[in-house]
Enzyme design. Sequence first.
Site, PDB file in Angstrom:
ATOM      1  N   CYS A  16     -55.588  22.592 -19.832  1.00  0.00           N
ATOM      2  CA  CYS A  16     -55.088  21.427 -19.924  1.00  0.00           C
ATOM      3  C   CYS A  16     -55.351  20.561 -21.016  1.00  0.00           C
ATOM      4  O   CYS A  16     -56.297  21.119 -22.048  1.00  0.00           O
ATOM      5  CB  CYS A  16     -55.257  20.354 -18.395  1.00  0.00           C
ATOM      6  SG  CYS A  16     -57.314  20.390 -18.418  1.00  0.00           S
ATOM      7  N   CYS A  19     -59.072  20.245 -22.142  1.00  0.00           N
ATOM      8  CA  CYS A  19     -59.647  21.515 -22.833  1.00  0.00           C
ATOM      9  C   CYS A  19     -59.528  21.387 -24.184  1.00  0.00           C
ATOM     10  O   CYS A  19     -60.322  21.399 -25.025  1.00  0.00           O
ATOM     11  CB  CYS A  19     -59.151  22.825 -22.323  1.00  0.00           C
ATOM     12  SG  CYS A  19     -59.392  23.089 -20.579  1.00  0.00           S
ATOM     13  N   ASP A 495     -68.666  48.552  -2.506  1.00  0.00           N
ATOM     14  CA  ASP A 495     -67.854  47.924  -1.797  1.00  0.00           C
ATOM     15  C   ASP A 495     -67.549  48.750  -0.595  1.00  0.00           C
ATOM     16  O   ASP A 495     -67.337  50.115  -0.816  1.00  0.00           O
ATOM     17  CB  ASP A 495     -66.391  47.520  -2.513  1.00  0.00           C
ATOM     18  CG  ASP A 495     -65.358  46.677  -1.620  1.00  0.00           C
ATOM     19  OD1 ASP A 495     -65.762  45.829  -0.844  1.00  0.00           O
ATOM     20  OD2 ASP A 495     -64.433  47.423  -1.724  1.00  0.00           O
TER      21      ASP A 495
END
Length: 794
Positions: A16, A19, A495
């Site tokens: 945006c 930034c 995992d």
Amino acid sequence: MSAKNQTTIGVTGMTCAACSTRIEKVLNKMDGVEAQVNLTTEKATIEYDSEKAGLDTITEKIENMGYGVLTEKAELDITGMTCAACSTRIEKVLNKQEGVKEAAVNLTTESAIIEYNPSVVGESNLIKKIKDIGYDAKPKAEMEEKQSSKEKQLQHMKTKLIISALLSAPLLVTMLVHLFNMDIPAIFMNPWFQFALATPVQFIIGWQFYVGAYKNLRNGGANMDVLVAVGTSAAYFYSLYEGLKTIGNPAYNPHLYFETSAILITLILFGKYLETRAKTQTTNAISKLLHLQAKEARVIRDGEEIMLPIEEVVVGDRLIVKPGEKIPVDGIVSKGRTSIDESMLTGESIPIEKNTGDTIIGSTINQNGSIEMEATKVGKDTALASIIKIVEEAQGSKASIQRLADVISSYFVPIVVGISIVTFIVWISFVQPGQFEPALIASIAVLVIACPCALGLATPTSIMVGTGRAAESGILFKGGEHLEKTHEIDTIVLDKTGTITKGKPEVTDYIGDDEALQLLVSAEKYSEHPLADAIVTYGKNHSIYLLEIDEFDAIPGHGIKATIDNKQVLIGNRKLMKDHQISIEAVEPDLKQFEIEGKTAMIIAINGEYRGIVAVADTIKETAQEAIQQLKDLGIDVVMLTGDNERTAQAIASQVGINHVVAQVLPEEKADKVKEIQLQGKKVAMVGDGVNDAPALVVADVGIAIGTGTEVAIEAADVTILGGELLLLPKAIKMSHATIRNIRQNLFWAFGYNTAGIPIAAIGLLAPWIAGAAMALSSVSVVTNALRLKRVKI
């Protein structure tokens, strides 16, 4: 007043206006910097005073704020390097070039990988810079073209070596006089006969050393060519001086060392030839992968089957693949069924069954059954092309263990020249005062025994062979630094779903009669629940004939209700049975046991009576337990990470031998859990296969992706295990340990050789030709030791 420079750089990560404003504000606070940041174009236009703030400092500032600076990567082939001093010098010059973020030059592969800012410097500028310091560079050639070039180079080296050996052989005979005081024909001791043989060796065959030495010295550097040129020239010109003394004085007995200069050059050429030939064997892994590619494809065009070169296949083409043929490109099966041998990619010897809609990988082999497929990835987008690229980049990368050797190599030649001069002075002043010849011989021996090549080859050669050997087994290291880091791992986080388990539910148990099974499968055919597919697949495998359904009703959170052949069928949990007053007390022990084992149990009732139970679970991979035990045997702590509840997680963990379980972890929390383990001082490898694993893969010291997983996970990882075979995990660890051990051996011998060899030569215990032979063979020994990794058992 200093001049201002202006540049435009690409900035990534801005979301945006806040930034772009923040970046602009921070940059403008820097001394000598004026910046304008455009959010729309994602570019920063910067005017800066290079004496106050360099572009590297500005780039670092942007990255420290959490944004990225757009860079490109150039891969160049470099010719003209002879030793580690060359590669170190090129790397140093490139890294000083404005706009270059990082440059790594690999002596073994004769290549450079350069990350640079395209707004500041271009690939052509980088090539020019390399040429300016005396080497040649060009964009990376295709592997087949490169191999052809290598073969021509090897043949040229062989020709020069043979000519040099033929000219030096008669001079070798004169050494018998020096060593054993033997009688030989007088012609061999004639200074002009020796001059005629030695001169073409020195200035035609050995001209490459003079050219290399001149280019390096002109640019303020020094390499092995300098040592060879200085050492052989000293022997040659001293011999010529002695020969000239015989003119007009036939009685003078000259002290000739033409054989020393010629034989030194021949031995060094012989060593370089052996080294180059051995180095070509280090690229065998890529050669094997290239040879796996299909050359032609049977394509359907305008309703006709035609054979086309693989390069002409485009995405969307329909292809026919017959039994025994290679799958030409990546795609999906559109018609037919077959089994595919994927061992060339995954190492899995059992063929994989493929049906309509299944994904197939290019270069794997169609075992039985003709199929029609649709091409989804061609050319450089195929799985095999991606693997080749990863292996090439890994072999061209640099491990941190190499830095010490690089630093030493950059100072090596000047130090050796200095030692040689000191040796000469000490000999002529103190050891044998006033005696020129022994001082000369000792100083030449120092020059020619020193070998920066062995230091330069020690690390990259081992990494090339190690990553290649790993790739042949289905393990892809993305770079030498990841191969190095893997050997430090003491904790592996796995995992559960898709890594320890298959990631696809299967029916594990069925209690009931055939009629109940037929009604169960027929009813589940209409269910959209994820577990329904497992039951339908189970029915297919048991050749169950499906019945037509009269009525179907899904009851969320409970199960399903259906009417089939005038029979009322209920399939679901305890709550569903209780709501319909169906007694299940007799099977309660079975239900509890299934739940303890981490399985989902569903009760079957027909016409108000209990008729059976079906249990479904995400089953554990066949080799998971063995792989985890092997990891434990290597001294690695194994942790399982899962979003499942504690009871299910413990059930799975106990089956595979994992003691440390972290359950009920949300996807976004996985990276935090990895950080928690790292804070305990552990070196952590994270193993996963899903999109939600990507952040954890990045945070871990080493991220390992299971190749059956998503492209996002594979992209985020440092190491990829192809095909999902967990036994490759301990193999990856073992390969890393074997490679680092091999590198340490190489560095030990390279350092040890020079540490011992130079003093021995300096005190006069080595003749120059023996020193030359030792120097030539030291590089060969390093490469040969690295090649042992091709046979290592993992």
